[in-house]
Design a protein around this motif. Structure first.
Motif, short mmCIF file in Angstrom:
data_model
loop_
_atom_site.label_atom_id
_atom_site.label_comp_id
_atom_site.label_asym_id
_atom_site.label_seq_id
_atom_site.Cartn_x
_atom_site.Cartn_y
_atom_site.Cartn_z
N THR A 1 0.80 -1.30 0.02
CA THR A 1 0.17 -0.13 0.00
C THR A 1 0.95 1.22 0.09
O THR A 1 1.99 1.17 0.51
CB THR A 1 -0.90 0.06 1.30
N GLU B 1 0.04 5.57 0.75
CA GLU B 1 -1.02 6.55 1.46
C GLU B 1 -0.40 7.84 1.52
O GLU B 1 0.99 8.15 1.73
CB GLU B 1 -1.34 5.96 2.92
N SER C 1 -1.53 11.81 3.10
CA SER C 1 -2.45 12.35 3.80
C SER C 1 -2.28 13.86 3.88
O SER C 1 -1.04 14.19 3.75
CB SER C 1 -2.76 11.92 5.32
N GLU D 1 -7.18 12.40 1.91
CA GLU D 1 -6.45 11.23 1.84
C GLU D 1 -6.38 10.68 0.65
O GLU D 1 -7.43 10.40 -0.40
CB GLU D 1 -6.69 10.36 2.88
N ALA E 1 -5.29 6.90 -1.01
CA ALA E 1 -4.87 5.51 -0.51
C ALA E 1 -4.75 4.73 -1.74
O ALA E 1 -5.71 4.44 -2.49
CB ALA E 1 -5.74 5.06 0.79
N GLU F 1 -4.12 0.85 -2.87
CA GLU F 1 -3.72 -0.82 -2.69
C GLU F 1 -3.38 -1.58 -4.10
O GLU F 1 -4.01 -1.57 -4.89
CB GLU F 1 -5.05 -1.45 -2.20
#
Length: 345
Positions: free
Chosen positions: A255, A257, A259, A264, A266, A268
């Motif tokens: 993953t 990420e 922020s 955010e 994100a 995967e």
């Protein structure tokens, strides 16, 4: 104009067998596998037979072959720069080199010089930087003009063989090298951390550098044996956390990420060894949430873009200069992390 380009593979290990060849098989007649090289003659012969290619045990046989347009370099890291430079000097139209492109700053400079002199397009196999899901999520995040406060990369993987077996019948089975008995010295621990950053963390360095452009100060660094790291960085405006570990008996978790105060991003990613489509990117803010996901993965996207660049005679979307800046970032991170790492007693 012939839109089919001939590829020679240097190195026929799991990355070639379970990633590149399956990805290329989905792309129609854009590419033809012409030669496959491996130091193990049996592996070279069997892998070449899968794609009706010629087998060889000599990299020079591929580099010197004027009928080969593009060379895919999937050899051990120590040979990447040398072989890329040789391909440039031989006048190849393009090189796709697996990461890292080089292992020293001097090698990186030499690759840049050779590519500039020859006009060879050099692409680095940083598949997640080309992943359509990541690219779409990045575009959405950029449009919202979010200010980044924290970046986190997490790579937790079982043994590669768990995925290789799903993608192909591997001709080079085996797990990680055996761990030497006894406690490694501080120098060995620092060297191991550097190698792990260049071998595992580097997968996400282009993504990290997109949002965290300067290496900044490494606040903490730990080596997680047998192959892992925990790094925390700060540049005065934002922080970055890089975590990685393999092999373990767990589901993959790959993953990335980003922020900020207002939202955010994100992502995967699926395992690289499985043709499972792109990463799933979600951009969230207090008022909305958008998710992006596509049928092709980053490796397929790379090969498609390289084909388009060769046909249209245009530059790559990630120029070599940016790829080298990514490498220099990784080398700087490795040095700074090794300097402050916690030594195991």
């Amino acid at each position: 104009m012939n839109d089919t380009f001939r590829i020679g593979f240097i190195g026929a290990g799991p990355v070639t067998q379970a990633i590149h060849l399956p990805a290329l098989s989905t792309l129609g007649e854009r590419w033809q596998i012409a030669k496959v090289m491996d130091v193990d003659a049996d592996v070279a012969t069997k892998v070449a037979s899968r794609c009706a290619a010629i087998a060889t045990t000599h990299a020079a046989s591929i580099i010197a072959d004027d009928d080969i347009d593009v060379v895919a370099i999937c050899s051990p890291n120590a040979f990447h720069a040398e072989q890329t430079i040789a391909c440039c000097k031989a006048g190849k139209r393009a090189v796709l080199c697996e990461k890292p492109l080089a292992i020293t700053r001097e090698e990186a400079a030499a690759v840049a010089e050779a590519a500039a002199e020859s006009g060879t397009r050099v692409m680095v196999g940083t598949m997640h930087a080309y992943d359509p899901g990541f690219r779409a999520g990045l575009a959405e995040w950029t449009q919202q003009r979010q200010r980044v406060t924290h970046v986190k990369s997490s790579i937790f993987l079982p043994p590669n063989a768990a995925f290789v077996g799903l993608a192909t019948e591997s001709l080079t089975p085996g797990g990680p090298p055996p761990v030497a008995p006894g406690q490694p010295s501080p120098e060995q621990q620092r060297a191991a951390l550097k190698q792990t950053i260049l071998g595992l963390a580097i997968h996400h360095i282009p993504l990290v550098r997109t949002f965290f452009p300067q290496c900044g100060k490494v606040l903490s660094a730990r080596r997680l044996p047998p192959l892992g790291y925990s790094l925390l960085m700060h540049d005065g405006e934002r922080s970055a956390e890089l975590l990685g570990f393999m092999p373990g008996q767990w589901p993959t978790s790959w993953t990335f990420e980003v922020s900020g105060a207002g939202g955010e991003l994100a992502i995967e990613f699926p395992p690289s060894y499985v043709l499972a489509g792109s990463g799933r990117a979600t951009v969230r803010n207090p008022d909305s949430s958008r998710t992006f996901e596509f049928e092709i993965n980053g490796y397929q996207a790379q090969w498609l873009q390289l084909h388009e660049a060769l046909c249209a005679r245009k530059p790559l979307s990630i120029p070599l200069s940016s790829a080298i800046d990514d490498l220099l970032f990784a080398l700087e991170l490795a040095d700074r992390a090794a300097a402050v790492m916690e030594i195991e007693q």
